[in-house]
Design an enzyme around this catalytic site. Structure first.
Site, mmCIF file in Angstrom:
data_model
loop_
_atom_site.group_PDB
_atom_site.id
_atom_site.type_symbol
_atom_site.label_atom_id
_atom_site.label_comp_id
_atom_site.label_asym_id
_atom_site.label_seq_id
_atom_site.Cartn_x
_atom_site.Cartn_y
_atom_site.Cartn_z
ATOM 1 N N SER A 148 0.829 -1.200 0.000
ATOM 2 C CA SER A 148 0.000 0.000 0.000
ATOM 3 C C SER A 148 0.872 1.262 0.000
ATOM 4 O O SER A 148 1.635 1.482 -0.927
ATOM 5 C CB SER A 148 -0.941 -0.042 1.204
ATOM 6 O OG SER A 148 -1.960 0.897 1.066
ATOM 7 N N ASP A 160 -10.871 -4.051 -4.331
ATOM 8 C CA ASP A 160 -10.246 -3.191 -3.329
ATOM 9 C C ASP A 160 -11.044 -1.902 -3.201
ATOM 10 O O ASP A 160 -11.172 -1.133 -4.160
ATOM 11 C CB ASP A 160 -8.802 -2.886 -3.744
ATOM 12 C CG ASP A 160 -7.976 -2.268 -2.622
ATOM 13 O OD1 ASP A 160 -8.534 -1.469 -1.846
ATOM 14 O OD2 ASP A 160 -6.780 -2.586 -2.541
ATOM 15 N N HIS A 209 -8.802 -4.597 0.274
ATOM 16 C CA HIS A 209 -7.519 -4.027 0.675
ATOM 17 C C HIS A 209 -6.910 -4.710 1.896
ATOM 18 O O HIS A 209 -5.706 -4.611 2.118
ATOM 19 C CB HIS A 209 -7.685 -2.530 0.962
ATOM 20 C CG HIS A 209 -6.411 -1.751 0.895
ATOM 21 N ND1 HIS A 209 -5.711 -1.538 -0.279
ATOM 22 C CD2 HIS A 209 -5.674 -1.143 1.869
ATOM 23 C CE1 HIS A 209 -4.623 -0.822 -0.031
ATOM 24 N NE2 HIS A 209 -4.583 -0.576 1.261
#
Length: 383
Positions: free
Chosen positions: A148, A213, A242
């Site tokens: 991320s 996501d 996510h």
């Protein structure tokens, strides 16, 4: 202008856990640092602090695997610290047969300072320097893993390491601003402009992203993969979001397959050898297939194979390596040997045990809320 940029970037991206998930104690007898919680103490884990060039002290942990030949430098997501990532790091070290160094950004966990884009660049630089000076890890034996927001410092370091072995991007972002707005150009106040850096990475890149996501759109991972020079078959996890990619059996198996493939490649001492011969013909076809395919996640992976297969032909020049790539039996053996600690890899019971282990990890990830960039969207209206 620089101060304004840093302030804007910090407002976009940084939300360290408060309070930190761990405390550090120093053993009187040995003088070694440890986490105060007894559940976070293992003989093969070193805890220490590193001084960055920007004057901060960051906390890092190094997981030793005596049979490993490669080392992973892991940059975690936004809403996490290494206390929360401790068990994930130790499990990955075992299952992937790698050494692993994880670190906290400035202002995260027990690291000093305040987080900023430039500080995270100094943080990962200090962590990488530590690998060489403290553990003798060479650049060509290092794999950078960015999750991320961690994809930002990961790619910044990757473009400065010409002999890096490989890069893994887990739910990566195109840039901080692009998480919130579909901007077409990089603006001065944007943060982590990965979209402008990925093409400068000359080692193999694995991209992992969930197709559902809700925090960082699947389009981010897909676009970064399209722009890679050295594509490895991506892992598009159908239905993955996510925070739950570790729950998928394909997550661990695909990572292991990637590590196994990287181990078999010659060290990238000459970056010119890493460039695909016909990249322009590969990307459009594969990218369209991955975007439009609606079959299960294993099908998504299969669509990425032509790109990696074509690249492998340009990299592996010897007959023995060509045969290894075309032999189904040998390929299956390499898949089954990704974890030397799991002697019965092809055993149903043992495989189930590994899956259960990562189910627990997935539950832990979800329970501590490692959503990484979710706070970015909350600040959009304030900017």
């Amino acid at each position: 202008m620089g101060t304004a940029t840093s302030s804007m970037a910090a407002k976009f991206a940084f939300f360290p856990p408060n309070p930190p998930s761990y405390n550090i104690i120093v053993e009187e007898a040995s003088g070694k640092m440890k986490f105060s919680d007894a559940n976070y103490q293992r003989d093969n884990v070193d805890i220490f602090k590193l001084r960055t060039k920007r004057g901060n002290e960051i906390v890092a942990m190094y997981v030793k695997n005596p049979s490993a030949s490669l080392t992973v430098l892991y940059s975690h997501g936004n809403a996490a610290d290494i206390g929360q990532m401790y068990h994930i790091f130790t499990e990955l070290s075992v299952h992937l047969n790698v050494n692993l160094l994880g670190y906290d950004y400035s202002g995260y966990g027990q690291s000093t300072g305040k987080p900023s884009e430039q500080d995270t660049y100094a943080d990962i630089e200090a962590a990488n320097k530590c690998l060489g000076e403290m553990y003798g890890v060479k650049q060509e034996d290092t794999i950078l893993y960015g999750q991320s927001v961690g994809s930002g410092p990961t790619l910044e370091l990757a473009i400065r390491l010409p002999h890096l072995r490989a890069v893994i991007l887990h739910s990566p972002i195109l840039s901080g601003l692009r998480v919130m707005y579909p901007v077409k150009r990089s603006l001065w106040f944007d943060i982590y402009k990965n979209i402008d850096k990925i093409s400068q990475v000359h080692c193999p890149v694995l991209v992992i992203h969930g197709t559902e996501d809700e925090v960082v759109s699947f389009s981010h991972g897909k676009r970064l993969w399209e722009l890679c020079k050295e594509k490895y078959e991506p892992l598009w996890l159908k239905g993955g979001n996510h925070c739950n990619l570790e729950l998928y059996p394909e997550y661990l198996s695909h990572l292991g397959k990637f590590i196994s493939a990287i181990e078999k490649l010659q060290c990238p001492c000459n970056t010119s050898d890493l460039k695909p011969k016909d990249q322009s013909d590969q990307t459009p076809n594969n990218s369209n297939q991955n975007e439009e395919q609606s079959s299960p996640s294993t099908d998504y992976k299969d669509k990425g194979r032509p790109s990696f297969g074509h690249r492998e032909k340009s990299r592996l020049s010897t007959d023995s390596r060509d045969k290894a790539r075309t032999s189904i039996d040998k390929r299956e053996k390499s898949r089954r040997s990704i974890d030397r600690h799991m002697k019965a890899r092809n055993s149903t019971d043992h495989s189930e045990k590994a899956r259960n282990s990562f189910d627990r990890l997935g539950d832990m990830v979800r329970s501590v809320g490692l959503c990484n960039v979710d706070c970015l969207k909350q600040t959009a209206a304030e900017v």
